[in-house]
Write an enzyme that holds these catalytic residues in place. Structure first.
Site, PDB file in Angstrom:
ATOM      1  N   CYS A  70       0.862  -1.182   0.000  1.00 16.58           N
ATOM      2  CA  CYS A  70       0.000   0.000   0.000  1.00 16.58           C
ATOM      3  C   CYS A  70       0.893   1.225   0.000  1.00 16.58           C
ATOM      4  O   CYS A  70       1.746   1.368   0.886  1.00 16.58           O
ATOM      5  CB  CYS A  70      -0.892  -0.005   1.241  1.00 16.58           C
ATOM      6  SG  CYS A  70      -1.877   1.491   1.466  1.00 16.58           S
ATOM      7  N   CYS A 177      -0.511   3.741  -7.103  1.00 13.09           N
ATOM      8  CA  CYS A 177      -1.389   3.136  -6.091  1.00 13.09           C
ATOM      9  C   CYS A 177      -1.483   1.660  -6.441  1.00 13.09           C
ATOM     10  O   CYS A 177      -1.685   1.307  -7.613  1.00 13.09           O
ATOM     11  CB  CYS A 177      -2.767   3.789  -6.103  1.00 13.09           C
ATOM     12  SG  CYS A 177      -4.010   2.958  -5.068  1.00 13.09           S
ATOM     13  N   HIS A 179      -3.736  -0.487  -6.041  1.00 13.57           N
ATOM     14  CA  HIS A 179      -5.003  -0.888  -6.654  1.00 13.57           C
ATOM     15  C   HIS A 179      -4.960  -0.745  -8.177  1.00 13.57           C
ATOM     16  O   HIS A 179      -5.590  -1.530  -8.904  1.00 13.57           O
ATOM     17  CB  HIS A 179      -6.156  -0.038  -6.109  1.00 13.57           C
ATOM     18  CG  HIS A 179      -6.681  -0.486  -4.784  1.00 13.57           C
ATOM     19  ND1 HIS A 179      -6.045  -0.206  -3.600  1.00 13.57           N
ATOM     20  CD2 HIS A 179      -7.791  -1.199  -4.457  1.00 13.57           C
ATOM     21  CE1 HIS A 179      -6.744  -0.711  -2.596  1.00 13.57           C
ATOM     22  NE2 HIS A 179      -7.800  -1.328  -3.086  1.00 13.57           N
TER      23      HIS A 179
END
Length: 261
Positions: A70, A177, A179
């Site tokens: 993360c 990021c 994601h």
């Protein structure tokens, strides 16, 4: 060997899949707190507290290393995580791949969450690794959340909006990021300009997976037997991969493994 990964939500899937491909025999522990996602808008103190809770849940399973999959947690909580877990458990953070992207000479775009975009942290990385390179910072509001929930219409809308803010001559995009790596192909399709050389995307999953192996003295062995187990922790409780995770190739790869009990 056992490698743990942590994130607020499904952003850890890309790095977990990278570890699985490098070492199919490694046991994996995926620890997240999806109810608190996203961490980006939270204060540094709140992110640190939540990251420590997620990391300590993983540490209860005695991993050989912990990957902080993360960007937000790596920026705001990495020193606290290392102070809490090391030297017993090596902690590997995630840094946007600005250095390899800039090595190509640019122009480069960095896609990141709104709070990371323009932040002193990201600007510092640009100064350190991309001095003299044409770099555009592109905020991607709502993209991480859309990926987390596998909301395909919202993913497409967020990517289209970010692509519209990306200069046409960009030759490399940094996925700032974790994601975003789950929808890398869709990002490429949205940014690639007809008639230009293929766009290069730079994520962090492969690098952090390889670094985790180095930290524990192991080497890649993709031909190893696929006997590694999978343990999923949701807010500290053992469970299963969220249904949204199965919308992505990485989630389906991991779900093919029988969870540890």
């Amino acid at each position: 060997m056992k490698i743990a990964l942590m994130d607020s939500g499904t952003g850890l899937l890309a790095a977990a899949a990278a570890v699985r491909r490098l070492r199919p025999d490694a046991d994996l522990v995926l620890s997240s707190d999806p109810g608190s996602m996203p961490w980006g808008p939270r204060t540094a103190e709140d992110v640190t507290a939540r990251a420590l809770a997620v990391a300590e849940a993983a540490a209860q399973h005695h991993p050989d290393a912990l990957i902080v999959a993360c960007n937000t947690a790596s920026v705001r909580a990495l020193p606290a995580l290392r102070a809490r877990l090391e030297p017993g458990v090596p902690v590997i953070g995630t840094v946007p791949a600005i250095k390899p992207a800039a090595a190509g000479g640019g122009p480069v775009a960095i896609w990141a969450t709104p709070l990371t975009t323009g932040s002193p942290y990201q600007r510092g990385l640009i100064r350190e690794f991309a001095d003299g390179v044409d770099v555009t910072e592109v905020a991607c509001p709502g993209l991480a959340e859309a990926v987390e929930h596998a909301d395909q219409e919202a993913v497409d809308a967020a990517i289209a909006a970010a692509a519209a803010r990306t200069p046409d001559d960009v030759r490399a995009v940094v996925l700032g990021c974790t994601h975003y790596e789950l929808v890398a192909g869709r990002i490429r399709d949205a940014v690639q300009q007809p008639g230009l050389s293929p766009l290069v995307l730079h994520g962090s999953a492969g690098a952090v997976a390889a670094q985790a192996l180095r930290r524990i003295g192991e080497v890649p062995a993709p031909e190893a037997p696929g006997v590694g187990s999978l343990t999923v922790l949701l807010s500290g409780q053992e469970g299963a991969l969220p249904a949204a995770a199965l919308a992505y190739e990485e989630g389906r790869l991991l779900s093919a493994v029988t969870p540890a009990r």
